[in-house]
Scaffold this motif. Structure first.
Motif, mmCIF file in Angstrom:
data_model
loop_
_atom_site.group_PDB
_atom_site.id
_atom_site.type_symbol
_atom_site.label_atom_id
_atom_site.label_comp_id
_atom_site.label_asym_id
_atom_site.label_seq_id
_atom_site.Cartn_x
_atom_site.Cartn_y
_atom_site.Cartn_z
ATOM 1 N N PRO A 59 -162.320 1.464 104.837
ATOM 2 C CA PRO A 59 -163.368 1.512 103.822
ATOM 3 C C PRO A 59 -164.355 0.367 103.997
ATOM 4 O O PRO A 59 -163.964 -0.775 104.207
ATOM 5 N N GLN A 60 -165.620 0.706 103.950
ATOM 6 C CA GLN A 60 -166.649 -0.304 104.146
ATOM 7 C C GLN A 60 -166.772 -1.172 102.897
ATOM 8 O O GLN A 60 -166.784 -0.660 101.765
ATOM 9 N N PRO A 61 -166.853 -2.495 103.067
ATOM 10 C CA PRO A 61 -166.998 -3.356 101.892
ATOM 11 C C PRO A 61 -168.333 -3.120 101.201
ATOM 12 O O PRO A 61 -169.344 -2.851 101.849
ATOM 13 N N VAL A 62 -168.299 -3.196 99.883
ATOM 14 C CA VAL A 62 -169.493 -2.974 99.076
ATOM 15 C C VAL A 62 -170.012 -4.324 98.612
ATOM 16 O O VAL A 62 -169.239 -5.167 98.125
ATOM 17 N N ASP A 63 -171.300 -4.529 98.771
ATOM 18 C CA ASP A 63 -171.919 -5.785 98.377
ATOM 19 C C ASP A 63 -171.780 -5.979 96.866
ATOM 20 O O ASP A 63 -171.925 -5.036 96.081
ATOM 21 N N GLU A 64 -171.495 -7.208 96.465
ATOM 22 C CA GLU A 64 -171.315 -7.494 95.041
ATOM 23 C C GLU A 64 -172.586 -7.235 94.247
ATOM 24 O O GLU A 64 -172.528 -6.874 93.067
ATOM 25 N N GLN A 65 -173.747 -7.407 94.871
ATOM 26 C CA GLN A 65 -174.992 -7.159 94.178
ATOM 27 C C GLN A 65 -175.125 -5.688 93.821
ATOM 28 O O GLN A 65 -175.663 -5.330 92.771
ATOM 29 N N VAL A 66 -174.628 -4.801 94.705
ATOM 30 C CA VAL A 66 -174.679 -3.368 94.412
ATOM 31 C C VAL A 66 -173.831 -3.052 93.189
ATOM 32 O O VAL A 66 -174.261 -2.307 92.289
ATOM 33 N N LEU A 67 -172.638 -3.618 93.115
ATOM 34 C CA LEU A 67 -171.774 -3.385 91.953
ATOM 35 C C LEU A 67 -172.393 -3.965 90.684
ATOM 36 O O LEU A 67 -172.287 -3.365 89.602
ATOM 37 N N ALA A 68 -173.043 -5.117 90.827
ATOM 38 C CA ALA A 68 -173.700 -5.708 89.660
ATOM 39 C C ALA A 68 -174.845 -4.828 89.169
ATOM 40 O O ALA A 68 -175.035 -4.650 87.951
ATOM 41 N N ASP A 69 -175.623 -4.256 90.109
ATOM 42 C CA ASP A 69 -176.710 -3.355 89.715
ATOM 43 C C ASP A 69 -176.164 -2.128 88.993
ATOM 44 O O ASP A 69 -176.770 -1.648 88.017
ATOM 45 N N GLU A 70 -175.027 -1.611 89.462
ATOM 46 C CA GLU A 70 -174.441 -0.436 88.817
ATOM 47 C C GLU A 70 -174.014 -0.758 87.387
ATOM 48 O O GLU A 70 -174.280 0.026 86.463
ATOM 49 N N GLU A 71 -173.359 -1.889 87.201
ATOM 50 C CA GLU A 71 -172.939 -2.265 85.848
ATOM 51 C C GLU A 71 -174.134 -2.516 84.944
ATOM 52 O O GLU A 71 -174.135 -2.144 83.762
ATOM 53 N N PHE A 72 -175.165 -3.121 85.516
ATOM 54 C CA PHE A 72 -176.349 -3.411 84.712
ATOM 55 C C PHE A 72 -177.023 -2.111 84.275
ATOM 56 O O PHE A 72 -177.480 -1.983 83.140
ATOM 57 N N LEU A 73 -177.094 -1.146 85.175
ATOM 58 C CA LEU A 73 -177.698 0.140 84.821
ATOM 59 C C LEU A 73 -176.906 0.829 83.723
ATOM 60 O O LEU A 73 -177.489 1.342 82.744
ATOM 61 N N LEU A 74 -175.586 0.856 83.837
ATOM 62 C CA LEU A 74 -174.769 1.497 82.812
ATOM 63 C C LEU A 74 -174.925 0.785 81.476
ATOM 64 O O LEU A 74 -174.937 1.432 80.411
ATOM 65 N N GLY A 75 -175.055 -0.548 81.522
ATOM 66 C CA GLY A 75 -175.289 -1.275 80.282
ATOM 67 C C GLY A 75 -176.631 -0.941 79.662
ATOM 68 O O GLY A 75 -176.750 -0.810 78.429
ATOM 69 N N CYS A 76 -177.666 -0.789 80.496
ATOM 70 C CA CYS A 76 -178.987 -0.420 79.983
ATOM 71 C C CYS A 76 -178.956 0.944 79.300
ATOM 72 O O CYS A 76 -179.528 1.135 78.222
ATOM 73 N N ILE A 77 -178.288 1.913 79.938
ATOM 74 C CA ILE A 77 -178.238 3.261 79.360
ATOM 75 C C ILE A 77 -177.398 3.259 78.097
ATOM 76 O O ILE A 77 -177.714 3.972 77.126
ATOM 77 N N SER A 78 -176.322 2.467 78.057
ATOM 78 C CA SER A 78 -175.494 2.403 76.854
ATOM 79 C C SER A 78 -176.270 1.826 75.679
ATOM 80 O O SER A 78 -176.116 2.265 74.536
ATOM 81 N N ALA A 79 -177.104 0.831 75.967
ATOM 82 C CA ALA A 79 -177.897 0.221 74.902
ATOM 83 C C ALA A 79 -179.072 1.096 74.497
ATOM 84 O O ALA A 79 -179.436 1.155 73.322
ATOM 85 N N ARG A 80 -179.663 1.787 75.478
ATOM 86 C CA ARG A 80 -180.819 2.651 75.209
ATOM 87 C C ARG A 80 -180.584 3.997 75.887
ATOM 88 O O ARG A 80 -181.036 4.245 76.998
ATOM 89 N N PRO A 81 -179.854 4.895 75.230
ATOM 90 C CA PRO A 81 -179.474 6.171 75.852
ATOM 91 C C PRO A 81 -180.653 7.027 76.279
ATOM 92 O O PRO A 81 -180.511 7.855 77.180
ATOM 93 N N GLU A 82 -181.822 6.834 75.675
ATOM 94 C CA GLU A 82 -182.973 7.648 76.063
ATOM 95 C C GLU A 82 -183.402 7.396 77.506
ATOM 96 O O GLU A 82 -184.072 8.226 78.134
ATOM 97 N N GLN A 83 -182.994 6.262 78.069
ATOM 98 C CA GLN A 83 -183.338 5.969 79.459
ATOM 99 C C GLN A 83 -182.591 6.858 80.453
ATOM 100 O O GLN A 83 -182.959 6.917 81.628
ATOM 101 N N LEU A 84 -181.556 7.542 79.968
ATOM 102 C CA LEU A 84 -180.829 8.443 80.853
ATOM 103 C C LEU A 84 -181.739 9.532 81.395
ATOM 104 O O LEU A 84 -181.595 9.979 82.536
ATOM 105 N N LEU A 85 -182.704 9.958 80.589
ATOM 106 C CA LEU A 85 -183.623 11.010 81.024
ATOM 107 C C LEU A 85 -184.530 10.536 82.155
ATOM 108 O O LEU A 85 -185.073 11.363 82.892
ATOM 109 N N ASP A 86 -184.695 9.228 82.308
ATOM 110 C CA ASP A 86 -185.564 8.711 83.362
ATOM 111 C C ASP A 86 -184.902 8.749 84.736
ATOM 112 O O ASP A 86 -185.597 8.683 85.754
ATOM 113 N N VAL A 87 -183.580 8.842 84.765
ATOM 114 C CA VAL A 87 -182.877 8.751 86.042
ATOM 115 C C VAL A 87 -182.012 9.958 86.348
ATOM 116 O O VAL A 87 -181.598 10.147 87.499
#
Length: 394
Positions: free
Chosen positions: A179-207
């Motif tokens: 398995p190829q190692p995943v950059d920590e920045q990629v995982l941080a971006d994923e968590e940040f995106l999920l946090g943004c959508i959780s706080a503002r669910p209307e942003q889900l329609l943008d992505v």
């Protein structure tokens, strides 16, 4: 000596014995199709002498071949590579089983060239993907992926087939890759995106139109994204607890993919002004690089299988590149270079139908039982005509 080298020697030997075979070979067999530089130089010299009107190539069938044909070819080829001798040319003549079979031998050379070329470009795509994963870009990966796609189309034309994706009859059984190692920045971006959508669910329609669960490198993040989409689709409220409950309903807690503390931490409401689209595009870029690396490994494994005929190799390789092409298309949509297709399911998610919303909410309401239901009026009693009633004694 491999069968491919023997086929190259047979082609050259047949042309030495019968220069007229170039009429059948020159339209489709090129010097770069030969794997050995000496063989490529000899074949290129034969083509040049033929174009210059060498007497050996202008004679009629059955005429004796001038002795200068061999020496002139070797002399011309010596200007392109080193180490060629007339004795080697004569060894090629003896290696030819039958001169009239030159087109068949040439097809063997072309088949080997197709396998070799696909392997080389798959390696370049894999190297580009690994380099882009380090520097955080996708330009070189996209470039090499397009080159490989164009190459497969060109090779199909050379072989005389249509560049049509063909699913392999069985999954690729190449050795398992680490398995190829995943950059920590990629995982941080994923968590940040999920946090943004959780706080503002209307942003889900943008992505949601171009960001898919499979784009997330972490399987736990994939499950949370699916849970957010399911809640929004049903018109249910989104908060830490509802997302946690949905992930549990999907089995992500029981199978160990997630734990409750991690879900609550990722979905913690944050006072963020960030836009989910930015992080979504970063996630798709990282997904493209990972998909390109995986596709390159699979294509190389196919090319290494010498039992595959070129037509099947090209079809299987095009099918293997299908997921990469799909991610490339969604990245173009995310970056605005390609319009997003009209999807009614996304549009309907903006305002869920009332019936669907009520059905979803009814599943969350506590149903009133007979024991706890208040009595508002005496329920009418109906006597069954088939059964006698009991009367109280007078």
């Amino acid at each position: 000596m491999t069968p491919l080298v023997q086929a190259e020697q047979a082609v050259l030997g047949s042309v030495f014995l019968d220069p007229g075979q170039l009429d059948h070979l020159s339209p489709w067999l090129r010097p770069d199709h030969f794997s050995r530089p000496a063989h490529a130089a000899l074949y290129a010299s034969m083509l040049k002498l033929r174009a210059d009107g060498h007497p050996a190539t202008t004679g009629k069938s059955g005429d004796p071949i001038p002795l200068a044909w061999v020496t002139d070819t070797v002399q011309e080829a010596s200007t392109r590579t080193r180490g060629l001798t007339a004795s080697y040319a004569h060894s090629l003549i003896s290696a030819c089983p039958h001169p009239t079979h030159a087109p068949v031998y040439g097809r063997m050379v072309l088949e080997g060239a197709i396998h070799r070329s696909v392997t080389q470009h798959a390696i370049r795509l894999h190297q580009a993907a690994r380099a882009d994963a380090v520097r955080g870009g996708v330009e070189e990966t996209v470039h090499q992926a397009q080159i490989l796609s164009d190459l497969l189309a060109e090779l199909a034309h050379q072989w005389g087939t249509e560049p049509r994706p063909i699913p392999p009859p069985a999954p690729n059984t190449s050795p398992a890759q680490q398995p190829q190692p995943v950059d920590e920045q990629v995982l941080a971006d994923e968590e940040f995106l999920l946090g943004c959508i959780s706080a503002r669910p209307e942003q889900l329609l943008d992505v949601v139109g171009w960001l898919h669960p499979g784009d997330f490198a972490d399987t736990g993040h994939q499950q949370i994204y699916r849970a957010l989409g399911a809640l929004h689709h049903r018109g249910e409220p989104i908060d830490q607890l509802t997302v946690l409950w949905e992930t549990q309903r999907r089995g992500a807690l029981s199978d160990g993919t997630l734990d409750a503390e991690r879900v609550l931490q990722i979905c913690d409401p944050l006072s963020l002004s960030s836009v989910a689209e930015h992080f979504g595009e970063q996630i798709v870029q990282a997904s493209l690089v990972r998909t390109a690396a995986a596709s390159a490994r699979q294509v190389r494994a196919l090319a290494d299988d010498k039992s595959l005929a070129p037509g099947r190799l090209i079809g299987y390789a095009l099918h293997t590149l299908g997921p990469l092409d799909e991610v490339r298309r969604r990245l173009r949509i995310a970056s605005g270079t390609e319009p997003a297709p009209l999807r009614t399911d996304i549009l309907s998610a903006a305002a869920p139908p009332k019936a669907r919303t009520e059905a979803a909410r009814s599943r969350s309401r506590a149903h009133t039982t007979a024991a706890s239901a208040p009595v508002t009026a005496a329920a009418p009693h109906f006597h069954s005509p088939d059964r006698p009633t009991r009367r109280s004694p007078s």
